[in-house]
Design a protein around this motif. Structure first.
Motif, PDB file in Angstrom:
ATOM      1  N   GLU A   1     -21.996  42.347 -78.912  1.00 39.19           N
ATOM      2  CA  GLU A   1     -22.469  41.847 -77.620  1.00 39.19           C
ATOM      3  C   GLU A   1     -22.522  42.962 -76.580  1.00 39.19           C
ATOM      4  O   GLU A   1     -23.431  42.990 -75.751  1.00 39.19           O
ATOM      5  CB  GLU A   1     -21.593  40.704 -77.133  1.00 39.19           C
ATOM      6  CG  GLU A   1     -21.809  39.423 -77.918  1.00 39.19           C
ATOM      7  CD  GLU A   1     -20.892  38.320 -77.467  1.00 39.19           C
ATOM      8  OE1 GLU A   1     -21.349  37.432 -76.740  1.00 39.19           O
ATOM      9  OE2 GLU A   1     -19.703  38.374 -77.845  1.00 39.19           O
ATOM     10  N   GLU A   2     -21.592  43.883 -76.643  1.00 35.52           N
ATOM     11  CA  GLU A   2     -21.616  45.039 -75.732  1.00 35.52           C
ATOM     12  C   GLU A   2     -22.860  45.883 -75.987  1.00 35.52           C
ATOM     13  O   GLU A   2     -23.510  46.330 -75.042  1.00 35.52           O
ATOM     14  CB  GLU A   2     -20.352  45.891 -75.899  1.00 35.52           C
ATOM     15  CG  GLU A   2     -19.108  45.274 -75.317  1.00 35.52           C
ATOM     16  CD  GLU A   2     -19.130  45.216 -73.796  1.00 35.52           C
ATOM     17  OE1 GLU A   2     -19.825  46.016 -73.155  1.00 35.52           O
ATOM     18  OE2 GLU A   2     -18.429  44.347 -73.251  1.00 35.52           O
ATOM     19  N   ARG A   3     -23.190  46.105 -77.265  1.00 30.90           N
ATOM     20  CA  ARG A   3     -24.395  46.872 -77.602  1.00 30.90           C
ATOM     21  C   ARG A   3     -25.645  46.149 -77.127  1.00 30.90           C
ATOM     22  O   ARG A   3     -26.568  46.761 -76.598  1.00 30.90           O
ATOM     23  CB  ARG A   3     -24.471  47.120 -79.108  1.00 30.90           C
ATOM     24  CG  ARG A   3     -23.459  48.136 -79.591  1.00 30.90           C
ATOM     25  CD  ARG A   3     -23.487  48.327 -81.089  1.00 30.90           C
ATOM     26  NE  ARG A   3     -24.813  48.693 -81.586  1.00 30.90           N
ATOM     27  CZ  ARG A   3     -25.235  48.429 -82.813  1.00 30.90           C
ATOM     28  NH1 ARG A   3     -24.453  47.795 -83.676  1.00 30.90           N
ATOM     29  NH2 ARG A   3     -26.448  48.787 -83.191  1.00 30.90           N
ATOM     30  N   ILE A   4     -25.674  44.832 -77.316  1.00 34.03           N
ATOM     31  CA  ILE A   4     -26.817  44.033 -76.863  1.00 34.03           C
ATOM     32  C   ILE A   4     -26.955  44.126 -75.355  1.00 34.03           C
ATOM     33  O   ILE A   4     -28.053  44.371 -74.833  1.00 34.03           O
ATOM     34  CB  ILE A   4     -26.655  42.564 -77.312  1.00 34.03           C
ATOM     35  CG1 ILE A   4     -26.767  42.475 -78.829  1.00 34.03           C
ATOM     36  CG2 ILE A   4     -27.682  41.666 -76.616  1.00 34.03           C
ATOM     37  CD1 ILE A   4     -26.241  41.175 -79.419  1.00 34.03           C
ATOM     38  N   LYS A   5     -25.856  43.963 -74.658  1.00 34.51           N
ATOM     39  CA  LYS A   5     -25.866  44.046 -73.189  1.00 34.51           C
ATOM     40  C   LYS A   5     -26.399  45.400 -72.739  1.00 34.51           C
ATOM     41  O   LYS A   5     -27.223  45.484 -71.827  1.00 34.51           O
ATOM     42  CB  LYS A   5     -24.465  43.812 -72.638  1.00 34.51           C
ATOM     43  CG  LYS A   5     -24.394  43.844 -71.135  1.00 34.51           C
ATOM     44  CD  LYS A   5     -22.981  43.586 -70.645  1.00 34.51           C
ATOM     45  CE  LYS A   5     -22.949  43.692 -69.135  1.00 34.51           C
ATOM     46  NZ  LYS A   5     -21.596  43.594 -68.618  1.00 34.51           N
ATOM     47  N   GLU A   6     -25.959  46.473 -73.390  1.00 33.70           N
ATOM     48  CA  GLU A   6     -26.420  47.822 -73.047  1.00 33.70           C
ATOM     49  C   GLU A   6     -27.928  47.961 -73.267  1.00 33.70           C
ATOM     50  O   GLU A   6     -28.639  48.512 -72.422  1.00 33.70           O
ATOM     51  CB  GLU A   6     -25.671  48.856 -73.878  1.00 33.70           C
ATOM     52  CG  GLU A   6     -26.061  50.277 -73.576  1.00 33.70           C
ATOM     53  CD  GLU A   6     -25.302  51.267 -74.433  1.00 33.70           C
ATOM     54  OE1 GLU A   6     -25.930  52.258 -74.855  1.00 33.70           O
ATOM     55  OE2 GLU A   6     -24.103  51.059 -74.689  1.00 33.70           O
TER      56      GLU A   6
ATOM     57  N   GLU B   1     -24.658  34.757 -79.984  1.00 32.73           N
ATOM     58  CA  GLU B   1     -23.461  34.641 -79.145  1.00 32.73           C
ATOM     59  C   GLU B   1     -23.760  35.063 -77.708  1.00 32.73           C
ATOM     60  O   GLU B   1     -23.318  34.413 -76.758  1.00 32.73           O
ATOM     61  CB  GLU B   1     -22.339  35.514 -79.714  1.00 32.73           C
ATOM     62  CG  GLU B   1     -21.829  35.064 -81.058  1.00 32.73           C
ATOM     63  CD  GLU B   1     -20.887  36.074 -81.683  1.00 32.73           C
ATOM     64  OE1 GLU B   1     -20.352  36.935 -80.959  1.00 32.73           O
ATOM     65  OE2 GLU B   1     -20.697  36.003 -82.909  1.00 32.73           O
ATOM     66  N   TYR B   2     -24.497  36.145 -77.567  1.00 31.71           N
ATOM     67  CA  TYR B   2     -24.855  36.646 -76.239  1.00 31.71           C
ATOM     68  C   TYR B   2     -25.664  35.594 -75.487  1.00 31.71           C
ATOM     69  O   TYR B   2     -25.431  35.343 -74.305  1.00 31.71           O
ATOM     70  CB  TYR B   2     -25.639  37.947 -76.375  1.00 31.71           C
ATOM     71  CG  TYR B   2     -25.947  38.641 -75.075  1.00 31.71           C
ATOM     72  CD1 TYR B   2     -24.998  39.468 -74.480  1.00 31.71           C
ATOM     73  CD2 TYR B   2     -27.167  38.488 -74.448  1.00 31.71           C
ATOM     74  CE1 TYR B   2     -25.279  40.123 -73.292  1.00 31.71           C
ATOM     75  CE2 TYR B   2     -27.457  39.134 -73.266  1.00 31.71           C
ATOM     76  CZ  TYR B   2     -26.505  39.949 -72.689  1.00 31.71           C
ATOM     77  OH  TYR B   2     -26.789  40.582 -71.512  1.00 31.71           O
ATOM     78  N   ALA B   3     -26.571  34.960 -76.183  1.00 35.53           N
ATOM     79  CA  ALA B   3     -27.400  33.926 -75.561  1.00 35.53           C
ATOM     80  C   ALA B   3     -26.545  32.756 -75.109  1.00 35.53           C
ATOM     81  O   ALA B   3     -26.732  32.223 -74.011  1.00 35.53           O
ATOM     82  CB  ALA B   3     -28.469  33.459 -76.532  1.00 35.53           C
ATOM     83  N   ALA B   4     -25.610  32.363 -75.942  1.00 37.19           N
ATOM     84  CA  ALA B   4     -24.750  31.225 -75.606  1.00 37.19           C
ATOM     85  C   ALA B   4     -23.889  31.524 -74.384  1.00 37.19           C
ATOM     86  O   ALA B   4     -23.657  30.647 -73.552  1.00 37.19           O
ATOM     87  CB  ALA B   4     -23.870  30.872 -76.804  1.00 37.19           C
ATOM     88  N   ARG B   5     -23.451  32.762 -74.258  1.00 38.43           N
ATOM     89  CA  ARG B   5     -22.576  33.124 -73.143  1.00 38.43           C
ATOM     90  C   ARG B   5     -23.332  33.468 -71.876  1.00 38.43           C
ATOM     91  O   ARG B   5     -22.899  33.148 -70.779  1.00 38.43           O
ATOM     92  CB  ARG B   5     -21.698  34.302 -73.533  1.00 38.43           C
ATOM     93  CG  ARG B   5     -20.674  33.912 -74.541  1.00 38.43           C
ATOM     94  CD  ARG B   5     -19.695  35.018 -74.788  1.00 38.43           C
ATOM     95  NE  ARG B   5     -18.803  34.601 -75.861  1.00 38.43           N
ATOM     96  CZ  ARG B   5     -18.087  35.410 -76.564  1.00 38.43           C
ATOM     97  NH1 ARG B   5     -18.125  36.697 -76.321  1.00 38.43           N
ATOM     98  NH2 ARG B   5     -17.310  34.964 -77.512  1.00 38.43           N
ATOM     99  N   SER B   6     -24.456  34.155 -72.020  1.00 39.58           N
ATOM    100  CA  SER B   6     -25.149  34.632 -70.828  1.00 39.58           C
ATOM    101  C   SER B   6     -26.289  33.733 -70.394  1.00 39.58           C
ATOM    102  O   SER B   6     -26.787  33.859 -69.286  1.00 39.58           O
ATOM    103  CB  SER B   6     -25.697  36.043 -71.066  1.00 39.58           C
ATOM    104  OG  SER B   6     -26.760  35.983 -71.990  1.00 39.58           O
ATOM    105  N   ARG B   7     -26.728  32.855 -71.294  1.00 37.83           N
ATOM    106  CA  ARG B   7     -27.878  31.994 -71.042  1.00 37.83           C
ATOM    107  C   ARG B   7     -29.107  32.829 -70.679  1.00 37.83           C
ATOM    108  O   ARG B   7     -29.980  32.400 -69.948  1.00 37.83           O
ATOM    109  CB  ARG B   7     -27.588  30.968 -69.951  1.00 37.83           C
ATOM    110  CG  ARG B   7     -26.413  30.075 -70.290  1.00 37.83           C
ATOM    111  CD  ARG B   7     -26.078  29.202 -69.116  1.00 37.83           C
ATOM    112  NE  ARG B   7     -25.952  27.802 -69.344  1.00 37.83           N
ATOM    113  CZ  ARG B   7     -26.883  26.928 -69.695  1.00 37.83           C
ATOM    114  NH1 ARG B   7     -28.092  27.306 -69.929  1.00 37.83           N
ATOM    115  NH2 ARG B   7     -26.637  25.666 -69.822  1.00 37.83           N
ATOM    116  N   ALA B   8     -29.169  34.053 -71.175  1.00 37.34           N
ATOM    117  CA  ALA B   8     -30.254  34.972 -70.821  1.00 37.34           C
ATOM    118  C   ALA B   8     -31.458  34.858 -71.741  1.00 37.34           C
ATOM    119  O   ALA B   8     -32.561  35.150 -71.332  1.00 37.34           O
ATOM    120  CB  ALA B   8     -29.731  36.412 -70.841  1.00 37.34           C
TER     121      ALA B   8
END
Length: 86
Positions: free
Chosen positions: A5-10, A64-71
């Motif tokens: 998720e950190e890599r995705i966010k970056e 997971e990133y989508a579920a947490r950030s709703r982005a």
């Protein structure tokens, strides 16, 4: 937040448009990915891609990133994030 998720966010924060897809912009690996690339090319916006087939952690992490950030599937200031799955 996991390492994936950190890599995705970056990646998301480093690019105005980031497409997580099967394959890459030069060689899409499925119809959905190919369609997304064609759309982005047609509107002539700069974008980057990440091949989720190359990294299972990122592939799962996008969910997971989508579920947490709703982005996923929504516009953010100067960013568009797409996730294509079938």
């Amino acid at each position: 937040m996991s390492a994936a998720e950190e890599r995705i966010k970056e990646m998301v924060e480093s690019n105005k448009v980031m497409l997580f897809m099967k394959g890459n912009k030069m060689f899409p690996q499925c119809g959905f990915s190919n369609t997304a690339v064609q759309i982005l090319n047609a509107v002539d916006v700069p974008y980057e891609t990440f091949d989720v087939l190359s990294d299972q952690d990122i592939r799962e992490g996008v969910k997971e990133y989508a579920a947490r950030s709703r982005a996923i599937f929504r516009y953010l200031p100067s960013r568009l994030i797409l996730a294509l799955a079938h």
